[in-house]
Enzyme design. Sequence first.
Site, PDB file in Angstrom:
ATOM      1  N   HIS A 167       0.872  -1.175   0.000  1.00 29.23           N
ATOM      2  CA  HIS A 167       0.000   0.000   0.000  1.00 29.23           C
ATOM      3  C   HIS A 167       0.910   1.227   0.000  1.00 29.23           C
ATOM      4  CE1 HIS A 167       0.467  -0.503   4.567  1.00 29.23           C
ATOM      5  NE2 HIS A 167       1.155   0.558   4.251  1.00 29.23           N
ATOM      6  N   HIS A 194      -1.525   4.452  10.001  1.00 30.31           N
ATOM      7  CA  HIS A 194      -0.308   5.281   9.953  1.00 30.31           C
ATOM      8  C   HIS A 194      -0.469   6.598  10.709  1.00 30.31           C
ATOM      9  CE1 HIS A 194       0.080   2.588   6.493  1.00 30.31           C
ATOM     10  NE2 HIS A 194       1.355   2.851   6.457  1.00 30.31           N
ATOM     11  N   HIS A 249      10.961  -1.319   2.299  1.00 27.66           N
ATOM     12  CA  HIS A 249      11.082   0.130   2.111  1.00 27.66           C
ATOM     13  C   HIS A 249      11.455   0.817   3.404  1.00 27.66           C
ATOM     14  CE1 HIS A 249       6.766  -0.222   3.257  1.00 27.66           C
ATOM     15  NE2 HIS A 249       6.629   1.090   3.345  1.00 27.66           N
ATOM     16  N   GLU A 264       6.250  -3.779   7.690  1.00 24.46           N
ATOM     17  CA  GLU A 264       4.830  -3.989   7.372  1.00 24.46           C
ATOM     18  C   GLU A 264       4.586  -5.382   6.799  1.00 24.46           C
ATOM     19  OE1 GLU A 264       3.572   0.647   6.326  1.00 24.46           O
ATOM     20  OE2 GLU A 264       3.936  -0.765   4.697  1.00 24.46           O
TER      21      GLU A 264
HETATM   22  C1  DHB Z   1       5.090   4.928   1.218  1.00 30.29           C
HETATM   23  C2  DHB Z   1       4.931   3.583   1.582  1.00 30.29           C
HETATM   24  C3  DHB Z   1       4.103   3.230   2.642  1.00 30.29           C
HETATM   25  O1  DHB Z   1       3.928   1.960   3.100  1.00 30.29           O
HETATM   26  C4  DHB Z   1       3.389   4.194   3.305  1.00 30.29           C
HETATM   27  O2  DHB Z   1       2.522   3.799   4.250  1.00 30.29           O
HETATM   28  C5  DHB Z   1       3.567   5.531   2.975  1.00 30.29           C
HETATM   29  C6  DHB Z   1       4.412   5.888   1.933  1.00 30.29           C
HETATM   30  C7  DHB Z   1       5.969   5.337   0.082  1.00 30.29           C
HETATM   31  O3  DHB Z   1       6.665   4.508  -0.511  1.00 30.29           O
HETATM   32  O4  DHB Z   1       5.940   6.507  -0.284  1.00 30.29           O
HETATM   33 FE    FE Z   2       2.692   1.900   5.010  1.00 31.90          FE
END
Ligand code: DHB
Ligand code: FE
Length: 279
Positions: free
Chosen positions: A12, A59, A192, A239
């Site tokens: 997401h 979040h 990430h 996550e």
């Molecule tokens: C991004 C990824 C995420 O899981 C999130 O919650 C907010 C931003 C991103 O890659 O920008």
């Molecule tokens: Fe996220």
Amino acid sequence: MAKIVGGVTTSHVPAIGRAIARDLQADPYWKPFFDGYAPVHQWLETARPDVVVVFYNDHGLNFFLDKMPTFAVGAAPQYSNADEGWGIPQLPPFPGEQDLAWHLIDALIGADFDLTTCQEMVVDHALTLPMALLWPDQKWPVRIVPVCINTVQFPLPSARRCHALGEAVGRAVRSWDSDQRVLILGTGGLSHQLDGERAGFINKDFDLAFMDSLVHDPRWATQFSIPELVEKAGTQGVELLMWLATRAALGDAVAEVHRNYHIPISNTASGLMVIEPRG
Ligand code: DHB
Ligand code: FE
């Protein structure tokens, strides 16, 4: 009794909401990502879920840093999307499946999980965008039960504990006195890191090994501590705990129906899997 028809795990990212709002699905940047969902749409036509249990991490929209439950289950009649400050359009509200929600809450607290129960709850991009990826017309044909796992404020629950939560959710769904068909949806990851010295960190080797493990060795990720998962997948890559819980809910044997993996979407390695319980 209710039947679990399968699990879908997907990344997401708020930017997906902007891409949907601007009809950018065929844009060269977005096409490899959105194309991954066509087989999911086909699969949903035969899977025909009535209800979706959604493992995701809020979040900062419904829970903020001042009050952060480790595990929370929604038992609301309806879940609205709200302004997350990313400039993405808000999606239509989601009907709640309250009977299953209370059955899950009873079963999970009975199995010694100390939950927060939420009879009012707003839902962020981590729930809304995966739903819009599965049902692009945004006319939700399902009712939902949100299950939140904290991956935002340390300390986080261990991979082992999230796997156990997933197993308990699976048992509870299968013991729900209903003929409804239930999909388990897990959103987040894959690797990430959005901030700090390693901002932009992505680990393809780890992501692919993790996706394989969900099919062949579903407890593989439980060997890692949270700091080890952060090291391997990035601060926000943890996550992937939602994927682990989703897989655990499906039971012992599964078959992989579909997967897609694409780098990057925004700052994230985006992954997608469809898995079916077998046996
Ligand atoms: C991004 C990824 C995420 O899981 C999130 O919650 C907010 C931003 C991103 O890659 O920008
Ligand atoms: Fe996220």
